[in-house]
Scaffold this motif. Structure first.
Motif: not given
Length: 211
Positions: A71-87, A142-145, A186-190
């Motif tokens: 109920r407290g949510k005021t916005a929602t994703t309508v396509a996708f989010d995108f980000g980047r992280i270097t390993l 697709t592999p997943f955790i 840690i989630v991504l490393i896992t």
């Protein structure tokens, strides 16, 4: 109306430019139920200003989307989010956060294309919302955790969550706080370690000779 929004980095954050030596882009998808924290995870862990395709939720959407528990949510994703992280100097993760509402599930198959692996983000207060994501990933092979996002609700044992989600024993299950950069890393490393182990198992498996 331009629906793309960007998170403004704080002064304490360091945004790392992509190194010239980076030559291996790995695609990761973050999926899960409506309001499970997918956008929050991409925002918290991305080393660049993440792209978010969020729109303000209105009363008109209440007849389409199940907003119980969010109920407290005021916005929602309508396509996708995108980000980047270097390993490391050669490997970069590209993160795609999938929309959670049922009416946007048709986008998932396209997002899964070319995906190395996925994180299923779970709100343990609404376990049922995670079943579709797990089913689609299993169908795609697709592999997943599974990462349980901390919303401050009642805690459950890992075995209870595994039984509720009918998880295979080999699928890693971790707890996280999607608001925390370190926790999300840690989630991504896992996930990456899980995928490496799967490939190692395949390499060790004896090959069948064609007769």
């Amino acid at each position: 109306m331009d629906s793309a929004t960007y998170e403004t980095p704080t002064a304490s954050e360091t945004r790392t430019p992509l190194g010239a030596s980076a030559d291996n882009g790995l695609k990761i998808v973050v999926v899960g139920g409506f309001g499970a924290g997918k956008t929050t995870m991409v925002r918290s862990v991305s080393e660049i200003r993440p792209l978010n395709t969020e729109e303000t939720m209105t009363q008109a959407g209440e007849g389409v989307d199940d907003v119980s528990g969010v109920r407290g949510k005021t916005a929602t994703t309508v396509a996708f989010d995108f980000g980047r992280i270097t390993l490391d100097e050669h490997n970069v993760l590209y993160l795609f956060g999938a929309p959670g509402q049922e009416r946007f599930w048709f986008l998932w198959d396209r997002l899964f294309s070319g995906t190395l692996g996925a994180v299923v983000l779970v709100d343990t207060r609404r376990i049922d919302d995670s079943w579709y994501a797990i089913d689609r990933l299993e169908r795609h092979g697709t592999p997943f955790i599974v990462a349980c996002n901390d919303f401050g609700g009642p805690t459950f044992t890992p075995q209870t969550i595994r039984e509720a989600l009918d998880l295979d024993p080999h699928v890693p299950l971790v707890n996280c706080d999607a608001r925390s950069r370190e926790s999300s890393k840690i989630v991504l490393i896992t996930l990456v370690e899980h995928i490496k182990e799967l490939y190692a198992d395949q390499a060790r498996a004896p090959r069948q000779e064609l007769v």
